[in-house]
Design a protein around this motif. Structure first.
Motif, mmCIF file in Angstrom:
data_model
loop_
_atom_site.group_PDB
_atom_site.id
_atom_site.type_symbol
_atom_site.label_atom_id
_atom_site.label_comp_id
_atom_site.label_asym_id
_atom_site.label_seq_id
_atom_site.Cartn_x
_atom_site.Cartn_y
_atom_site.Cartn_z
ATOM 1 N N ALA A 70 5.857 2.804 -73.130
ATOM 2 C CA ALA A 70 5.185 1.913 -74.087
ATOM 3 C C ALA A 70 6.069 1.675 -75.311
ATOM 4 O O ALA A 70 6.207 0.528 -75.762
ATOM 5 N N GLU A 75 6.463 -2.606 -69.842
ATOM 6 C CA GLU A 75 5.181 -2.767 -69.157
ATOM 7 C C GLU A 75 5.305 -2.480 -67.666
ATOM 8 O O GLU A 75 4.372 -1.976 -67.045
ATOM 9 N N TRP A 78 5.353 1.490 -67.268
ATOM 10 C CA TRP A 78 4.078 1.971 -67.804
ATOM 11 C C TRP A 78 2.963 1.612 -66.829
ATOM 12 O O TRP A 78 2.139 2.452 -66.471
ATOM 13 N N GLY A 79 2.963 0.362 -66.386
ATOM 14 C CA GLY A 79 1.910 -0.112 -65.489
ATOM 15 C C GLY A 79 1.898 0.590 -64.146
ATOM 16 O O GLY A 79 0.830 0.882 -63.591
ATOM 17 N N VAL A 100 -0.214 3.077 -75.822
ATOM 18 C CA VAL A 100 0.427 1.820 -76.209
ATOM 19 C C VAL A 100 0.134 1.459 -77.658
ATOM 20 O O VAL A 100 1.016 1.020 -78.386
ATOM 21 N N LEU A 170 6.530 -7.622 -62.760
ATOM 22 C CA LEU A 170 5.514 -6.582 -62.726
ATOM 23 C C LEU A 170 4.997 -6.406 -61.305
ATOM 24 O O LEU A 170 4.810 -7.389 -60.577
ATOM 25 N N ARG A 176 -1.619 -3.386 -66.709
ATOM 26 C CA ARG A 176 -0.993 -4.230 -67.719
ATOM 27 C C ARG A 176 -1.272 -3.613 -69.080
ATOM 28 O O ARG A 176 -2.294 -2.963 -69.301
ATOM 29 N N PHE A 177 -0.347 -3.830 -70.020
ATOM 30 C CA PHE A 177 -0.550 -3.336 -71.379
ATOM 31 C C PHE A 177 -1.891 -3.843 -71.922
ATOM 32 O O PHE A 177 -2.246 -5.000 -71.682
ATOM 33 N N ARG A 179 -4.279 -5.516 -74.501
ATOM 34 C CA ARG A 179 -4.023 -6.578 -75.476
ATOM 35 C C ARG A 179 -4.874 -6.395 -76.700
ATOM 36 O O ARG A 179 -5.874 -5.852 -76.762
#
Length: 179
Positions: A70, A75, A78-79, A100, A170, A176-177, A179
């Motif tokens: 993060a 992403e 991390w994902g 994140v 991805l 996903r990060f 938002r």
């Protein structure tokens, strides 16, 4: 599209065996396919990797990896980790989001996890730990675990460089990060 073309199946038997070992039978990640397209890079990645269990619990390990990725804006990795390991590591939605969006002092973390995240943050920002940061870390983790924490931070910073620098798309099933 990735900047370096990934290997396409069928893979050489030794590469397939490595993919099977790391992926436990699942299709190989784009990251692995791209790195494996360069034999030297693949060998160095595998020999220097920290893909085994090590002295940290899965939860501790994933906190370090998720936070490192993060902080590096990765992403992709991390994902992948959140999708594959978060549930087994017993990471809650607020904790996943905190890797994140929040700092070490987020209320969702225990004192040991706060020390862990503060160490990851310090290593990312300054490539060192202050005496206070090291002392707090050492009050919760033994020497083998501290080595592992530092090694994981460095390894997943490298993974972040690879994924970001090569513009890996991805993974379809990855998180996903927030938002």
């Amino acid at each position: 599209m990735t900047r370096i073309s990934p290997l396409e199946p069928p893979y050489a038997p030794e590469i397939q065996a490595e993919f099977d070992r790391v992926m436990r039978g699942a299709p190989p990640l784009m990251l692995f396919r791209v790195i494996a397209s360069n034999p030297r890079a693949w060998e160095k990645f595998r020999s220097g990797s920290l893909l085994d269990r090590g002295p940290l619990s899965l939860r501790q390990r994933e906190i370090v990896i998720d936070r490192t990725c993060a902080l590096n804006g990765c992403e992709y990795e991390w994902g992948v980790h959140v999708a594959i390991f978060a549930q087994a590591a017993r990471l809650t939605e607020p904790e996943i989001r905190a890797t994140v969006r929040d700092g070490a002092n987020a209320e969702c973390w225990s004192a040991a996890e706060q020390a862990l995240i503060a160490a990851v943050d310090a290593l990312h920002l300054r490539a060192t730990l202050s005496d206070d940061e090291f002392s707090k870390l050492a009050s919760h983790y033994d020497e083998a675990q501290i080595f592992e924490i530092i090694l994981l931070c460095g390894f997943y910073r490298t993974v972040s460089y690879l994924a970001n620098g090569l513009r890996l798309p991805l993974e379809e099933k990855a998180a996903r990060f927030p938002r």
